[in-house]
Enzyme design. Structure first.
Site, PDB file in Angstrom:
ATOM      1  CG  ASP A  88      -2.233   0.685   1.005  1.00 25.73           C
ATOM      2  OD1 ASP A  88      -2.204   1.896   0.715  1.00 25.73           O
ATOM      3  OD2 ASP A  88      -3.271   0.018   1.101  1.00 25.73           O
ATOM      4  CG  ASP A 122      -3.217   0.912  -2.566  1.00 28.47           C
ATOM      5  OD1 ASP A 122      -2.001   1.162  -2.414  1.00 28.47           O
ATOM      6  OD2 ASP A 122      -4.060   1.099  -1.667  1.00 28.47           O
ATOM      7  CG  HIS A 146      -1.434   8.814   4.796  1.00 30.26           C
ATOM      8  ND1 HIS A 146      -1.777   9.745   3.840  1.00 30.26           N
ATOM      9  CD2 HIS A 146      -2.043   7.655   4.435  1.00 30.26           C
ATOM     10  CE1 HIS A 146      -2.567   9.165   2.939  1.00 30.26           C
ATOM     11  NE2 HIS A 146      -2.732   7.895   3.265  1.00 30.26           N
ATOM     12  NE  ARG A 156     -11.482   5.577   1.016  1.00 24.92           N
ATOM     13  CZ  ARG A 156     -10.166   5.447   0.929  1.00 24.92           C
ATOM     14  NH1 ARG A 156      -9.513   5.953  -0.105  1.00 24.92           N
ATOM     15  NH2 ARG A 156      -9.501   4.819   1.860  1.00 24.92           N
ATOM     16  NE  ARG A 215      -9.398   7.073   6.698  1.00 22.96           N
ATOM     17  CZ  ARG A 215      -8.660   6.598   7.713  1.00 22.96           C
ATOM     18  NH1 ARG A 215      -9.176   6.567   8.932  1.00 22.96           N
ATOM     19  NH2 ARG A 215      -7.436   6.162   7.501  1.00 22.96           N
ATOM     20  NE  ARG A 252      -8.327  11.977   6.773  1.00 23.27           N
ATOM     21  CZ  ARG A 252      -8.202  11.499   5.544  1.00 23.27           C
ATOM     22  NH1 ARG A 252      -7.999  12.321   4.524  1.00 23.27           N
ATOM     23  NH2 ARG A 252      -8.282  10.204   5.311  1.00 23.27           N
ATOM     24  CG  HIS A 267      -2.726   8.496  -1.487  1.00 19.80           C
ATOM     25  ND1 HIS A 267      -3.962   7.954  -1.666  1.00 19.80           N
ATOM     26  CD2 HIS A 267      -2.333   8.125  -0.233  1.00 19.80           C
ATOM     27  CE1 HIS A 267      -4.319   7.277  -0.584  1.00 19.80           C
ATOM     28  NE2 HIS A 267      -3.352   7.380   0.306  1.00 19.80           N
ATOM     29  NE  ARG A 327      -4.842   9.237   6.299  1.00 20.70           N
ATOM     30  CZ  ARG A 327      -3.971   8.630   7.101  1.00 20.70           C
ATOM     31  NH1 ARG A 327      -3.255   9.321   7.957  1.00 20.70           N
ATOM     32  NH2 ARG A 327      -3.811   7.322   7.047  1.00 20.70           N
ATOM     33  CG  ASP A 328      -7.173  12.550   1.166  1.00 26.81           C
ATOM     34  OD1 ASP A 328      -6.353  11.616   1.236  1.00 26.81           O
ATOM     35  OD2 ASP A 328      -8.336  12.465   1.583  1.00 26.81           O
TER      36      ASP A 328
END
Ligand SMILES: O=C(O)[C@@H](CO)OP(=O)(O)O
Ligand SMILES: [Mn+2]
Ligand SMILES: [Mn+2]
Length: 530
Positions: free
Chosen positions: A2, A444, A407, A259, A262, A180, A475, A144-145
């Site tokens: 991952d 992924d 992360h 999504r 979570r 989050r 990511h 985080r994103d």
């Protein structure tokens, strides 16, 4: 692997900085290529969208890509379908009839992994147009994103929209907020405490107080070690000191994350009367709607605004039809990735007679930069035991390290994460040789292959410069590696080189390696027989 992307540039690349003898060996002793794992190739709206675990594992497990949440929601909004649908009309109708409050809860950023701020803004405008009089917003900070300290940007966007919309007949305000990874967005039941904290904040209006989102951010920024994902939770009070937005009977609540992983636990908290995992104190009778249906089998939640992608004919189902035995394993943080996401967003076994799912409990209550090895060894041990006993025909395992440690934004810890995974590969290679197992090793999406935001001079001395370099926690847009190692040799087949190869090409590859024909339905296999 991952979050282990393949990025040529050395800059801030934990995969390059790590010592990876097993990966190096695989490049020369196996077959090797790279696969696309982001953007339109995996069903995301644009090529500037980073890949993520949901779309990655969906593509792996379904052999083809589907328009994903981000895109489906965009389409439903721009076509007007969402606002003409039953759920929207019912929730707005209920709030109007009760003269109650419509609450929006979700991740405030443009990360497009779990949510997009534009979806919120469009719903706010529509709520006003539809005659809703009172709206409260419960904000989850991202980091985080998107950039690790970027909350100010999104708060500014939100405030601007609210200023434009606010009027005598439209009372709209932020009511509660927090990072989050502190509240609300737990997944796979790793830490229900996060959901309980979120509940107390959003629903009960209990928690530390700050007069506004920006006032809180200003205060939090004094501690430079705090990043957005971990920002403390707080509620916003009115002039009399009462929270502006607790949730009451008769209100409407929209969780605007699309999504599922979570979103599932907090949805259950709003919908299930019997949920001993958390102390809710009171459970208001509200109309709760998710942006999407997060689990189609368990029907979580009951009401949703946009239908999820219809992921059918998965690899798992096909293998079971052929009576092949399957094995899936990861630690808690990624367990649903190799089960729920892999099986087209469905929880649970398809047919337990042919499947074994093993979940290794993740470390709890720590940041993974403190334990970058995570539970990799236990995953490997469990897997090798089954390889040697021949208990499965097709297995899938996920090492969380490259992603979960990536992360945190800590490059040094991420190097250890990659080395840990590499050490596991070495053990798997030995076990493969003993048991004649074929290994397909990929990721992924990227993450730890790019650990700094923007190019910064002198980064090579990152150990001493780390305070000055700004970490990248999200990511990446990198492709991912694909190693194919067959202990019986590779002379029978070759890797296909033409066309855009993506994660969706793996399902047919696995079928071929199992001695089965490719399926027409899936993207072509990566190998051709010679
Ligand atoms: O932690 C998560 O929720 C996402 C990032 O938002 O990561 P992944 O897609 O790897 O699960
Ligand atoms: Mn992932
Ligand atoms: Mn991730």
């Amino acid at each position: 692997m991952d979050g282990v992307g393949e990025r040529e540039e050395h800059y801030g690349n934990a995969v390059h900085l790590a010592w990876t003898p097993a990966m190096n060996w695989l490049k020369t002793h196996g077959l090797y290529t790279t696969l696309r794992a982001h953007g339109t190739a995996v069903g995301l709206p644009s090529d500037s969208d980073i890949g993520n675990s949901e779309v990655g594992h969906n593509a792996l497990g379904a052999g083809r890509t589907f328009d994903q949440g981000a895109k489906l929601v965009n389409n439903a909004i721009t076509s007007g379908r969402m606002f003409a649908g039953d759920t929207w009309r019912e929730i707005v109708g209920q709030v109007r009839a009760n003269d109650s409050t419509l609450h929006f809860l979700g991740l405030l950023s443009d990360g497009n992994v779990h949510s997009h701020e534009d979806h919120l803004y469009q719903m706010l405008a529509q709520a006003k147009q539809d005659g809703v009089r009172k709206v409260r917003i419960h904000v989850l900070f991202d980091g985080r994103d998107v950039g690790e300290k970027s909350a100010e940007i999104y708060v500014e966007h939100l405030e601007k929209v609210l200023t434009q919309l606010r009027s005598d007949s439209f009372d709209v305000q932020p009511a509660s907020a927090g990072g989050r990874m502190r509240i609300t967005m737990d997944r796979y039941e790793a830490d229900w405490g996060m959901v309980e904290r979120g509940w107390h904040l959003h629903v009960l209006g209990e928690g530390p107080r700050f007069p506004s989102l920006s006032a809180a951010l200003q205060e939090f920024r004094k501690d430079s070690s705090l990043t957005d994902q971990y920002l403390p939770e707080f509620v916003i009070p009115d002039a009399d000191g009462h929270p502006v937005g607790p949730i009451h009977d008769g209100d409407g609540v929209i969780l605007f994350n699309f999504r599922g992983d979570r979103a599932m636990e907090i949805s259950r908290a709003f919908c299930e009367s019997d949920l001993p995992r958390i102390g809710r104190v009171r459970m208001p009778d509200v109309y709760f709607a998710g942006m999407m249906e997060y689990d189609g089998d368990l029907k979580i939640p009951n009401k949703y605004l946009v239908s999820p992608p219809q992921i059918d004919n998965t690899l798992s189902e096909y293998l079971i039809e052929r009576k092949l035995r399957q094995y899936a394993c990861s630690e808690t943080q990624k367990f649903g990735h190799v089960t729920y996401f892999w099986n087209g967003n469905r929880t649970g076994y398809i047919d337990e007679a042919f499947e074994e799912y093993v979940q290794i409990p993740s470390d709890e209550g720590i940041s993974f930069d403190q334990r970058p090895w995570m539970k990799a060894s236990d995953i490997t041990d469990a897997t090798i035991q089954r390889m040697l006993s021949g208990s499965f025909d097709f297995g899938r395992i996920n090492y969380a390290n490259g992603d979960m440690v990536g992360h945190t934004g800590d490059l040094e810890a991420s190097v250890i994460a990659v080395q840990t995974v590499d050490w596991m590969l070495r053990k798997l290679i030995h076990a493969a040789q003993q048991s004649n197992t074929i290994l397909l090793i990929t990721a992924d999406h990227g993450n730890c292959d790019e650990m700094f935001d923007g190019k910064q001079d002198g980064w090579e001395q990152w150990e001493s410069l780390s305070a000055k370099l700004s970490p990248k926690t999200a990511h990446t847009l990198s492709p991912v590696p694909l190693y194919l190692y067959d202990p019986a040799g590779h002379s029978r087949y070759q890797l296909r080189q033409e066309g855009t190869l993506t994660l969706a090409n793996i399902a047919n590859t696995a079928l071929n390696l199992l001695g089965l024909e490719s399926r027409e339905l899936y993207q072509p296999s990566l190998i051709t027989m010679v």
